[in-house]
Design an enzyme around this catalytic site. Structure first.
Site, short mmCIF file in Angstrom:
data_model
loop_
_atom_site.label_atom_id
_atom_site.label_comp_id
_atom_site.label_asym_id
_atom_site.label_seq_id
_atom_site.Cartn_x
_atom_site.Cartn_y
_atom_site.Cartn_z
N ARG A 77 -0.77 4.09 10.48
CA ARG A 77 -0.81 3.72 9.06
C ARG A 77 -0.30 2.29 8.92
NH1 ARG A 77 3.29 4.77 4.34
NH2 ARG A 77 2.06 3.78 2.73
N HIS A 121 0.82 -2.25 -0.38
CA HIS A 121 2.20 -1.97 0.03
C HIS A 121 3.05 -3.17 -0.42
CE1 HIS A 121 4.66 0.67 2.95
NE2 HIS A 121 5.51 -0.15 2.35
N GLU A 166 4.13 4.11 -2.96
CA GLU A 166 5.33 4.25 -3.78
C GLU A 166 5.29 3.45 -5.09
OE1 GLU A 166 8.75 3.42 -1.34
OE2 GLU A 166 8.41 5.15 -0.08
N TYR A 300 12.96 10.17 2.68
CA TYR A 300 14.12 9.70 3.45
C TYR A 300 15.37 10.52 3.15
CZ TYR A 300 11.20 5.86 4.85
OH TYR A 300 10.17 5.14 5.41
N GLU A 360 5.61 8.63 5.53
CA GLU A 360 6.78 7.91 6.05
C GLU A 360 7.95 8.85 6.14
OE1 GLU A 360 8.12 4.37 3.97
OE2 GLU A 360 6.05 3.67 3.73
#
Ligand code: FCB
Length: 459
Positions: A77, A121, A166, A300, A360
């Site tokens: 990615r 991104h 995001e 995360y 991620e």
């Protein structure tokens, strides 16, 4: 199938983004991005660095593909730098910029690695920011032009597309909290930007379907489990409200074609929507609500929310550090694998996406080469194993989780933290550009090759 085995065909990948690794900031016609501008302002990047060179991936991509091949990963990615392809945001396409991604994609395919391309991104062309960036509706049109140019060139070979990475970070961290480019501090701006990001997503999907027939298309969101700090009604309400801002504000329009009414009410009450939702025009939400092939999840840690931290004014911290965390990474983020299982289950229960991918997951630890040159990043090994275990739990609970991308292949430029935080499974010496596969990279390679956590599971 053993307890530790992943389903057949599970996608094993690694992830990066253009701005964080490519460098070559003024080569072959690339224009400036908002992150070049942000990093150039004194005091905004923790170590005073910039990404002008970063991992010099633009010149070293072949070696980096070789690293991925040696690890045995099946998918990569990466993101496509808009300012490389359309240097001033709209107008002429820079063929030299597209040529780079052409070479990258061909290199990946000949190494047997499936390219997964993210279109946005965070590196908006500065020229568009000069006109108002994502707060301007016309930026969504410019994004469609960019996506069209990219997918015309690469759509025959790239069969996996992620429109945005995001959008919560882009809108809230970039426009309300000022912690990311463009560094503004205005909630009204953030909410307008969030809508234009979603609109641009909805408009790009049909363009990709047309230029890249048969491809799989999704969006990546930073979903986090929002937990009340205590069982009190006030904390539970605060957690629900924060979940609304972070998760439902993006997921509901995409899946149901509407913004969540309780979140609109909250934003209005605290003065973040001075002109209501006037930026939403008739037909917009139908465009946003377009069928997708998957949702990408970046995970995360969890968010712990306490009522007293929920502001009645702008720009107050809304989450608190986890009480008694067992472990924190170098980002100060709690290691909390169970939150990943729960986030995946919740997404599946509330939104029933066709498929989910963890796009991620990873951890910052600074461990560097020892005297023998090897990098023994045992904490990252444990983090990855625990979170892969969390993925297995979700799969067992019936979640259609079809793949996992580890963040990140390389140590890189970690946005406002510069080079001070290392997420790579490959060590990068930023002076010499030497790469060393860390212990976590070797461990990941074994897991990928076995399609199983067996013998590699955390005790
Ligand atoms: C995510 C970003 C990624 C990286 C990781 C640590 O929010 O998508 O670029 O910075 O965090």
């Amino acid at each position: 199938m053993s307890r530790d085995a992943f389903p057949r065909g599970f996608v094993w990948g690694v992830a990066t983004s253009a701005f964080q690794i490519e460098g070559a900031h003024d080569i072959d016609g690339r224009g400036p991005s908002i992150w070049d501008r942000y990093a150039a302002q004194p005091g905004l990047i923790e170590d005073g660095s910039n990404a002008n060179v970063a991992c010099d991936h633009y010149h070293r991509y072949q070696g980096d593909i070789g690293l991925m091949k040696s690890l045995g990963v099946g998918a990569y990615r990466f993101s496509i730098a808009w300012p490389r392809v359309v240097p001033f945001g709209r107008g002429p396409v820079n063929e030299a910029g597209l040529d780079f991604y052409d070479r990258l994609v061909d290199g990946l395919l000949s190494a047997g690695i499936t390219p997964w391309s993210t279109l946005y991104h965070w590196d908006l062309p500065q020229a568009l920011q000069d006109e108002g960036g994502w707060t301007r509706r016309s930026t969504a049109d410019a994004f469609v032009e960019f996506a069209d140019a990219v997918s015309i060139r690469l759509g025959d070979r790239v069969q996996h597309w992620i429109t945005h990475n995001e959008p919560w970070c882009v809108s809230v961290l970039g426009h309300a909290d000022g912690k990311q480019a463009p560094g503004h501090r205005s909630w009204p701006e953030a909410l307008v930007a969030s809508h234009h990001l979603l609109l641009s997503h909805g408009r790009v999907v049909p363009v990709l379907r047309c230029n890249s027939p048969g491809s799989r298309i999704g969006i990546t969101l930073n979903t986090a489990e929002c937990e009340p700090a205590s069982p009190s009604d006030a904390d539970r309400a605060a957690a629900r409200q924060f979940d609304g801002e972070l998760n439902r504000w993006f997921l509901d329009p995409i899946h149901f074609g509407r913004y969540p009414s309780d979140v609109i009410e909250y934003h209005e009450r605290v003065g973040r929507l001075p002109r209501g939702m006037d930026f939403v025009r008739p037909g917009d939400l139908e465009e946003v609500h377009t069928p997708l092939d998957f949702i990408g999840v970046n995970y995360y840690s969890r968010a712990v929310v306490r009522s007293s931290t929920v502001p009645e004014a702008d720009n107050e911290p809304r989450t608190i550090p986890a009480p008694d965390p067992i472990e924190l990474t170098d980002m100060g983020w709690e290691v909390y694998p169970n939150g990943l299982t729960r986030a995946l289950i919740r997404l599946n229960t509330d939104y029933a996406p066709s498929a989910l991918f963890v796009t991620e997951n990873g951890a910052a630890y600074s461990t560097g080469p020892g005297s023998d040159g090897s990098v023994e990043d045992t904490e990252r090994c444990a983090y990855v194993k625990q979170h892969l275990g969390a993925c297995l739990e979700a799969i067992r609970a019936g979640v259609p989780l079809h793949g996992y991308f580890l963040w990140s292949l390389l140590d890189n430029f970690e946005w406002a933290f510069g080079f001070s935080k290392r997420f790579g499974i490959v060590w990068v010496d930023f002076e010499t550009q030497e790469r060393i596969i860390k212990a976590s990279g070797h461990m990941y390679s074994r897991i990928v090759r076995r399609n199983s956590l067996a013998e590699d599971r955390a005790a």
